[in-house]
Each structure stands twice: as C-alpha cells, then as structure tokens.
Write a protein that holds these residues in place. Structure first.
Motif, PDB file in Angstrom:
ATOM      1  N   PHE A 217       0.820  -1.209   0.000  1.00 43.16           N
ATOM      2  CA  PHE A 217       0.000   0.000   0.000  1.00 43.16           C
ATOM      3  C   PHE A 217       0.855   1.260   0.000  1.00 43.16           C
ATOM      4  O   PHE A 217       0.481   2.275  -0.604  1.00 43.16           O
TER       5      PHE A 217
ATOM      6  N   PRO B  83       3.093   2.715  -4.188  1.00 44.39           N
ATOM      7  CA  PRO B  83       2.082   2.631  -5.254  1.00 44.39           C
ATOM      8  C   PRO B  83       2.634   2.181  -6.591  1.00 44.39           C
ATOM      9  O   PRO B  83       1.887   1.656  -7.419  1.00 44.39           O
TER      10      PRO B  83
ATOM     11  N   THR C 187       3.834  -2.670  -8.090  1.00 42.83           N
ATOM     12  CA  THR C 187       2.626  -3.464  -8.263  1.00 42.83           C
ATOM     13  C   THR C 187       2.963  -4.760  -9.008  1.00 42.83           C
ATOM     14  O   THR C 187       3.882  -4.794  -9.833  1.00 42.83           O
TER      15      THR C 187
ATOM     16  N   GLN D 157      -6.476  -4.503  -6.331  1.00 49.13           N
ATOM     17  CA  GLN D 157      -7.390  -3.645  -7.079  1.00 49.13           C
ATOM     18  C   GLN D 157      -8.121  -4.494  -8.114  1.00 49.13           C
ATOM     19  O   GLN D 157      -7.505  -5.302  -8.816  1.00 49.13           O
TER      20      GLN D 157
ATOM     21  N   TRP E  15     -11.117  -1.664  -4.197  1.00 49.21           N
ATOM     22  CA  TRP E  15      -9.881  -2.038  -3.526  1.00 49.21           C
ATOM     23  C   TRP E  15     -10.190  -2.825  -2.256  1.00 49.21           C
ATOM     24  O   TRP E  15     -11.268  -2.677  -1.656  1.00 49.21           O
TER      25      TRP E  15
ATOM     26  N   TYR F 122     -12.335  10.417  -2.670  1.00 45.17           N
ATOM     27  CA  TYR F 122     -10.995   9.917  -2.412  1.00 45.17           C
ATOM     28  C   TYR F 122      -9.937  10.972  -2.723  1.00 45.17           C
ATOM     29  O   TYR F 122      -8.764  10.746  -2.508  1.00 45.17           O
TER      30      TYR F 122
ATOM     31  N   TYR G 186      -9.710   7.841 -12.058  1.00 42.23           N
ATOM     32  CA  TYR G 186      -9.534   6.441 -12.439  1.00 42.23           C
ATOM     33  C   TYR G 186      -9.984   6.174 -13.869  1.00 42.23           C
ATOM     34  O   TYR G 186     -10.697   5.218 -14.152  1.00 42.23           O
TER      35      TYR G 186
ATOM     36  N   HIS H 165      -2.317   7.491  -2.950  1.00 43.09           N
ATOM     37  CA  HIS H 165      -3.619   6.956  -3.335  1.00 43.09           C
ATOM     38  C   HIS H 165      -4.706   8.035  -3.341  1.00 43.09           C
ATOM     39  O   HIS H 165      -5.888   7.712  -3.360  1.00 43.09           O
TER      40      HIS H 165
END
Length: 590
Positions: free
Chosen positions: A50, A53, A56, A129, A138, A216, A320, A476
């Motif tokens: 977390f 970022p 991944t 995700q 998430w 967010y 997003y 995030h």
C-alpha cells in the motif's frame, strides 16, 4: 506563427480524441446495460504494498483461486499499460441484481511456499485492485494482529453493489474479520475461500456514478483549506514580486534619466552601468547549437503543458480513467515535436548556425535521450522484480514507432521550416568585434548563487500545491481540482519571467554581458528546487521504501524536473530577451 498555431490545434485535437476515447471507455456506452441475471465479469488488476504505489504485481503472483476454465487477460490501451494495469478474469460469479450468500470460491491447499508469499504480502500491507463494469474497487489481503500476534489472511469478501434501472452504479468490497486464517507459522493449510454479494437500489444516475470517487481526492473536506493555502501563498509571492517590480522600475527610470542627461552633455561622458555594454550585450552565446535546442524543447513542453491543461479544464480527465492522462501526454508530446524543431532551428539560424543536421539531432535527443536512459534502467528494475510497472515488449515497440514515425519526422519538418524562413535578429545596438573584459565580481554574482536566488521565489509559489500533486501521483489520493493547478501554473510562469528579468538587469548593471545562458539557467533553476523537494517528500511525508519504489520515485521525478528546467528556462530567456531589447532601444547606443 501560423505554423505554431496549426501544430498546437492539431495536438489539442488529437489529445482530445485520445482523452475522449478514454472517457467513453470509463463511462460506458450502450453495452453497459444489463438484465437481471446477466453475468458481469469481475476483473483483477494488480496487487502490491500500500505504501509503494508503483511497486505493483500481477494478481495471480499470489496463490489466489483461479478460474476453472483458465484465466484470460483483457486488452489494454496504451495509457492503461503505462499505468501498470493488467486486467485478468477471476472465478467470482457476479450476476446483475442477484444476491449471493456465502458462496464457495474454491478450496485451496496452500503449500509452505504459498503461505510464505501470503505472509510476506500481509506483512507489507498488500492491497488488491479489481474492476467491475469499469468501476475500480480495492481491498486488503490480510492483517497483522498484535493480540494474538501473527499474520491473518482474509478468506471471505463481501461485495456491496448498487444499481439504477439496468445500470451498475457502485461497488464496494469488505472483508469479514471473523473469517480469517492464522498463517503465521503453519507449514501447509487447506483453506476455503468464499464470498457474498448484496445488491441495492440507488438514485444516482449512470452519468454521475464516478462522482463518488471525488471523495478519495482532496474534496470536499480539504477544499476550503486548499484554496486558502493557495491564495495565501499566491498573494505573498505576488506582493514580493510587486515590490521587486516597483524597485526595478524606479531604478530603470533613474537610469534612463541619467543616460539622457549624459547624452545632452556631450560625447565625452564616460559610460557606466548597463549602457556600457551596448556593444556586447547582443553578442550571441557560446554553444549556440545546444542553447537553441534547449529553447526549442522548452517551448515544446510549454505548449504541451498548455494543451494538457486545456483538456483538463474542459473535463476530459476523470478519476480512475485508467491512463487517459498518460495517453494524452504521450500523444501530445509526439504531435508537438514540430514546435521544438521550428523554435530551435529559428534561433540557430539567427545565431548564424549552419550545421542543421546536428541541430535537429540534438533537438530530438535532448529530452528523449535522458528519458530513454532513465526508462531503460527503471524498466530493467521492474522486470527483475516481475512488476506490472515493466512495459511489455509490444508497448515498447509502439512507443518507438510513435517516436520514429511522428516525433522525429515532425522535428525534422520544424527544422526545415525554420531553415527556409526569413528571420533576422535585428539587434538594437551594433555588436563590437572584440568582447570587453568582465570586471571581477563577488562570489554571490556567479552563476550558481544566482540560480539559487532565481529558483527560490517561483518554488515558493508552488510549494503548497506540490504536496497535493505528489500525494496523488505517488500515493492513493486523486487530483481533481485542475483549476487551482492551472492558476498556480500561470503564477509560476509569471514569477519565473519576472525574477529572471530582475537578475538579468542586476547582472548587466555590474557590466557582465554574459546574460544569455544565465537567463536560461536561472529561469530553469526552479526545477532543481522541485527535485530537492522530492527528497523531503520521500523521507518526511511518505512511507515509501524498497529499491524499486525508490528508484522509480527519484528516476521519473528527475525526468519531470528536467522537463520543468527546460520549460521554465525558455520562459526566463524569452522574458529577458524582451527586456534587454526594450531597454537598449530606449537609449542612444551609437
């Protein structure tokens, strides 16, 4: 100028098309309508720590349950691949408006190696995700408990979904804290993974289903504080700039009055100050090829930034949208390449340059070269870590073709257009054959101290906004307030132009005529301050760690700060050139 406008409009149009395509992909079209009982695939995207970022990995790098009929990867667009997205099918059976209670996902026998992977993931606070009907969701893989001490794996997930008529509106996932398995010391385990689904009616329309993701971001609870902080910073910077402008104008007025009196008193008066340099101030800079290329690339990046802001302000970027912004950056950089070739060639011709091939090649590689070097290293690191941040070979080929078929040809075309244009420098004063000696100056009037002085004031104008930008790119949070960012960007350009002009005047006042390179370096020095802020943010404001995340953070930030250096350097030089032309036109130089 007509060529500039044509290139800018073409770049903006192509960027709009690319962004609109990304928007349509996210918002959906007619195929996002479902009937009760229709199956909707839940795609898994990626997992990772977390706090890191960029670090991944593919979802099935961990031993999750896999589809019985085999996993299939979803086709991704360029921006989505650049974001590190790798969507793959999952065994979850989610049907439109069909509730599910305690459905078994799979019974899995985990070996010691599998448990070690899960333990490491839980220890590093891994999240996952997923995407459902193009909506992101998430969740965390497990948790670390202190009493009793150990690592616990979540085995049951609950999906809360909402709908409006025949459209999916919202999805949330939660884990059941009572359905966990202690994986701290076990050598092997048989675990049953399960899930449940609950649908509910929503009054939110399909067109507004993305509005919730603004929660967010820094809205709404931080918006008032955000605006207040930005206004406070901008007012302070503008007041300082106003004070300096007033002082500079007063000094210039006194200079003009003094030189006018000297002209009236006769030719035998000794010239002092910046007027003394009229025979040297328009002497072309050394390394004019490199200087021209830096101006060209800086102008290109400035136009590209303006196009990106134009698209953002009209609402093309949504939270997003899976790579829409990155796609626009790549496309706009390619389409604005003609600007760099034209501006670079134009200045190179004014400086009397003749090696056009060298100028075009230098202009092409000045920014792309360092970017390629940084990318090659970071992509190698990502491949070693088996991260989704590593670009596939096909994507690399597409980017190379984009450069070879669009960027490079447009740069060459811009250089040819500049070569064939009729342009002259037309200096207000005649340049002498031999340059004058520059007097010995104190250390604080050398290049490096002047750069530090020049970069501090513009950096102070953007300091507050940098935190929000870094928190969205390297965290995030989601950045959605492009209006604030655009205001700050304009103030940055204005303050950079003014502070560079002021330092150029002070340099000429002490009879140092080497202002060409100094104005470019001082204008771009804000990029150095921004890179210095990267160290502060990494060590004081974030919890990022690990070689991969560290290398990505400082590597790609170096590329961005280099772009800022070139862009603001061209702004600083252009402002200084206009200023120097103006003051020497206002006096008698012969």
């Amino acid at each position: 100028m007509a060529r500039w406008q044509a290139v800018v409009l073409l770049a903006l149009a192509f960027g709009a098309v690319a962004s609109a395509a990304a928007e349509r992909t996210l918002l959906g079209a007619g195929d996002h309508k479902y009937k009760q009982g229709d199956g909707i695939m839940l795609y898994a995207n990626k997992v990772g720590p977390f706090q890191n970022p960029t670090e991944t990995y593919q979802y099935y790098n961990l031993p999750f349950c896999q589809p019985t009929d085999g996993k299939e990867y979803k086709t991704e667009y360029l921006g989505e691949v650049l974001e590190g997205d790798r969507l793959v099918t999952t065994p979850y059976k989610l049907q439109f408006r069909v509730d599910v209670e305690n459905a078994v996902l799979c019974n899995k026998s985990l070996s010691g190696e599998d448990l070690k992977k899960f333990r490491d993931a839980v220890k590093q606070d891994y999240y996952f995700q997923m995407y459902f009907d193009e909506l992101p969701v998430w969740g965390f893989i497990g948790k670390v408990e202190t009493v009793p001490k150990g690592y616990f794996l979540f085995t049951h997930f609950h999906f809360d979904l909402s709908y409006n008529d025949d459209r999916v509106i919202e999805i949330n996932v939660s884990s059941d804290p009572d359905r966990t398995v202690n994986i701290t010391s076990a050598e092997s385990l048989n675990i049953q993974f399960s899930y449940s689904v609950k649908w509910k009616q929503s009054s939110v329309t399909f067109d507004h289903r993305l509005d919730r993701y603004a929660r967010y971001s820094f809205l709404p609870q931080h918006l008032e504080i955000h605006w207040f902080a930005i206004i406070n910073s901008c007012v302070t910077v503008l007041l300082l700039t106003g004070f300096l402008a007033t002082i500079l104008l007063r000094v210039l007025k006194n200079d003009f009055m003094k030189y006018s009196r000297d002209d009236e008193m006769g030719e035998d008066q000794e010239e002092t100050g910046w007027k003394y340099l009229h025979g040297d101030v328009f002497r072309f800079p050394p390394q004019s090829n490199l200087f021209s290329a830096m101006l060209g690339v800086g102008a290109q990046i400035l136009v590209m930034a303006m196009c990106i802001f134009a698209l953002a302000l009209v609402g093309f970027y949504h939270p997003y949208n899976r790579g829409g912004l990155l796609s626009a950056c790549v496309v706009l950089y390619a389409l604005t390449a003609g600007i760099s070739g034209y501006v670079s060639g134009l200045h190179y011709k004014m400086f009397g340059g003749t090696n056009w091939v060298s100028n075009v090649l230098l202009c092409t590689g000045l920014y792309c070269g360092p970017v390629l070097a940084v990318f090659s290293f970071l992509n190698t690191v990502a491949i070693f870590y088996r991260s989704t941040a590593a670009l596939p070979f096909g994507t690399i080929v597409i980017i190379i073709l984009l450069w070879a078929l669009i960027t490079f040809p447009l740069t060459v075309m811009g250089g040819i257009a500049a070569k064939n244009s009729k342009v002259e420098f037309n200096a207000p004063c005649r340049t002498t054959k031999f340059p004058r000696d520059i007097p010995t100056l104190p250390w604080y009037r050398s290049t490096v101290p002047q750069m530090l002085m020049a970069g501090f004031l513009p950096f102070s104008a953007i300091y507050i906004e940098l935190y929000y930008i870094f928190a969205s790119i390297w965290g995030h949070k989601v950045y959605t307030i492009y209006s604030i960012l655009f205001i700050v960007f304009i103030i940055l350009l204005i303050v950079t132009a003014f502070i560079t002009v002021a330092l150029t005047y002070f340099q000429l006042a002490v009879e140092d005529h080497r202002w060409w390179w100094r104005s470019l370096l001082c204008g771009g020095s804000t990029g150095i301050f921004v890179y210095g802020y990267c160290f502060y943010y990494y060590y004081a404001r974030s919890d990022m760690s690990g070689f991969m995340q560290t290398s990505f953070f400082f590597g790609y930030n170096a590329v961005v700060c280099y772009a800022f250096f070139l862009m603001l350097g061209s702004v600083g030089f252009r402002a200084s050139l206009l200023f120097v032309r103006h003051i020497y036109r206002a006096i008698k130089c012969e």
